[in-house]
Design a protein around this motif. Structure first.
Motif, PDB file in Angstrom:
ATOM      1  N   ARG A  52       0.856  -1.194   0.000  1.00  0.00           N
ATOM      2  CA  ARG A  52       0.000   0.000   0.000  1.00  0.00           C
ATOM      3  C   ARG A  52       0.890   1.241   0.000  1.00  0.00           C
ATOM      4  NH1 ARG A  52      -3.471   1.671   5.049  1.00  0.00           N
ATOM      5  NH2 ARG A  52      -1.608   2.882   5.403  1.00  0.00           N
ATOM      6  N   LEU A  53       0.670   2.133  -0.973  1.00  0.00           N
ATOM      7  CA  LEU A  53       1.482   3.336  -1.107  1.00  0.00           C
ATOM      8  C   LEU A  53       0.845   4.496  -0.353  1.00  0.00           C
ATOM      9  CD1 LEU A  53       2.410   3.130  -4.900  1.00  0.00           C
ATOM     10  CD2 LEU A  53       3.573   2.106  -2.944  1.00  0.00           C
ATOM     11  N   SER A  54       1.647   5.489  -0.077  1.00  0.00           N
ATOM     12  CA  SER A  54       1.150   6.686   0.602  1.00  0.00           C
ATOM     13  C   SER A  54       0.601   7.672  -0.430  1.00  0.00           C
ATOM     14  CB  SER A  54       2.284   7.350   1.377  1.00  0.00           C
ATOM     15  OG  SER A  54       3.205   7.949   0.478  1.00  0.00           O
ATOM     16  N   PRO A  55      -0.222   8.610   0.008  1.00  0.00           N
ATOM     17  CA  PRO A  55      -0.688   9.657  -0.904  1.00  0.00           C
ATOM     18  C   PRO A  55       0.475  10.435  -1.542  1.00  0.00           C
ATOM     19  CG  PRO A  55      -2.073   9.618   1.045  1.00  0.00           C
ATOM     20  CD  PRO A  55      -0.921   8.678   1.309  1.00  0.00           C
ATOM     21  N   ASN A  56       1.533  10.692  -0.770  1.00  0.00           N
ATOM     22  CA  ASN A  56       2.686  11.403  -1.341  1.00  0.00           C
ATOM     23  C   ASN A  56       3.374  10.587  -2.423  1.00  0.00           C
ATOM     24  OD1 ASN A  56       2.439  13.790   0.085  1.00  0.00           O
ATOM     25  ND2 ASN A  56       3.717  13.084   1.776  1.00  0.00           N
ATOM     26  N   THR A  57       3.429   9.285  -2.254  1.00  0.00           N
ATOM     27  CA  THR A  57       4.037   8.431  -3.275  1.00  0.00           C
ATOM     28  C   THR A  57       3.204   8.451  -4.550  1.00  0.00           C
ATOM     29  OG1 THR A  57       5.099   7.048  -1.613  1.00  0.00           O
ATOM     30  CG2 THR A  57       4.804   6.082  -3.802  1.00  0.00           C
ATOM     31  N   ILE A  58       1.904   8.458  -4.422  1.00  0.00           N
ATOM     32  CA  ILE A  58       1.035   8.558  -5.606  1.00  0.00           C
ATOM     33  C   ILE A  58       1.339   9.858  -6.350  1.00  0.00           C
ATOM     34  CG2 ILE A  58      -1.354   8.849  -6.396  1.00  0.00           C
ATOM     35  CD1 ILE A  58      -0.644   5.938  -5.621  1.00  0.00           C
ATOM     36  N   LYS A  59       1.464  10.947  -5.626  1.00  0.00           N
ATOM     37  CA  LYS A  59       1.792  12.237  -6.254  1.00  0.00           C
ATOM     38  C   LYS A  59       3.140  12.162  -6.965  1.00  0.00           C
ATOM     39  CE  LYS A  59      -0.746  14.937  -2.819  1.00  0.00           C
ATOM     40  NZ  LYS A  59      -0.607  15.881  -1.694  1.00  0.00           N
ATOM     41  N   ARG A  60       4.116  11.507  -6.338  1.00  0.00           N
ATOM     42  CA  ARG A  60       5.437  11.375  -6.972  1.00  0.00           C
ATOM     43  C   ARG A  60       5.360  10.519  -8.230  1.00  0.00           C
ATOM     44  NH1 ARG A  60       7.230  11.196  -1.508  1.00  0.00           N
ATOM     45  NH2 ARG A  60       7.359   8.935  -1.552  1.00  0.00           N
ATOM     46  N   MET A  61       4.515   9.493  -8.198  1.00  0.00           N
ATOM     47  CA  MET A  61       4.357   8.666  -9.396  1.00  0.00           C
ATOM     48  C   MET A  61       3.776   9.482 -10.542  1.00  0.00           C
ATOM     49  SD  MET A  61       3.062   4.939  -8.009  1.00  0.00           S
ATOM     50  CE  MET A  61       3.029   4.221  -9.674  1.00  0.00           C
ATOM     51  N   VAL A  62       2.733  10.247 -10.261  1.00  0.00           N
ATOM     52  CA  VAL A  62       2.115  11.079 -11.296  1.00  0.00           C
ATOM     53  C   VAL A  62       3.158  12.039 -11.868  1.00  0.00           C
ATOM     54  CG1 VAL A  62       0.381  12.868 -11.722  1.00  0.00           C
ATOM     55  CG2 VAL A  62      -0.226  10.832 -10.394  1.00  0.00           C
ATOM     56  N   SER A  63       3.969  12.639 -11.003  1.00  0.00           N
ATOM     57  CA  SER A  63       5.011  13.567 -11.451  1.00  0.00           C
ATOM     58  C   SER A  63       6.064  12.859 -12.294  1.00  0.00           C
ATOM     59  CB  SER A  63       5.687  14.238 -10.259  1.00  0.00           C
ATOM     60  OG  SER A  63       4.791  15.074  -9.595  1.00  0.00           O
ATOM     61  N   PHE A  64       6.487  11.672 -11.856  1.00  0.00           N
ATOM     62  CA  PHE A  64       7.478  10.915 -12.622  1.00  0.00           C
ATOM     63  C   PHE A  64       6.988  10.682 -14.046  1.00  0.00           C
ATOM     64  CE2 PHE A  64       8.723   6.944 -14.549  1.00  0.00           C
ATOM     65  CZ  PHE A  64      10.108   7.047 -14.554  1.00  0.00           C
ATOM     66  N   TRP A 101      -3.115   3.961 -13.256  1.00  0.00           N
ATOM     67  CA  TRP A 101      -3.570   3.744 -11.885  1.00  0.00           C
ATOM     68  C   TRP A 101      -3.245   4.937 -10.987  1.00  0.00           C
ATOM     69  CZ3 TRP A 101      -0.456   2.781  -7.428  1.00  0.00           C
ATOM     70  CH2 TRP A 101      -1.202   2.513  -6.282  1.00  0.00           C
ATOM     71  N   ALA A 102      -2.007   5.430 -11.055  1.00  0.00           N
ATOM     72  CA  ALA A 102      -1.601   6.564 -10.206  1.00  0.00           C
ATOM     73  C   ALA A 102      -2.442   7.802 -10.522  1.00  0.00           C
ATOM     74  CB  ALA A 102      -0.115   6.858 -10.390  1.00  0.00           C
TER      75      ALA A 102
END
Length: 114
Positions: A52-64, A101-102
């Motif tokens: 399970r990822l954190s909300p901040n990790t989801i944001k980083r994925m979208v940015s990546f 998904w992200a």
């Protein structure tokens, strides 16, 4: 870190398809000895294990994915015999399914944010 209450109904566990792409990225990185950063490798391990990822990790994925879309135009992107570093990195972050998904989870987060 506990999940903020406003995000309790959002599923932050990566889908199996995303895990599959991250696993392939790790395999290619081992095979070719290149591609990705330590952060990308850590992300791939989390995705592969469907952690399970954190909300901040989801944001980083979208940015990546937004920053690295340009890599798709690079030489040998998607070449299975000699994949580009950008292709390997893209897979480490879950590939196209990871991006989809992200972005979906990020939209749900924005909705929950009001």
């Amino acid at each position: 870190m506990p999940l903020p209450k406003k995000y309790q109904r959002i599923n932050f566990q990566p889908p199996a398809e995303v895990a599959k792409y991250a696993t392939e990225g790790l395999r290619l990185r081992r095979q070719f000895g290149r591609g990705g950063t330590p952060v990308g490798i850590a992300r791939a391990r989390d995705l592969k294990n469907r952690k399970r990822l954190s909300p901040n990790t989801i944001k980083r994925m979208v940015s990546f994915f937004a920053r690295h879309e340009v890599d798709k135009r690079g030489k040998d992107y998607g070449n299975p015999d000699r994949p580009s570093n950008g292709f390997i990195a893209w897979l480490l972050w879950g590939g196209d399914p990871g991006r989809k998904w992200a972005e979906h989870v990020r939209r749900l987060m924005k909705k929950a944010d009001g």
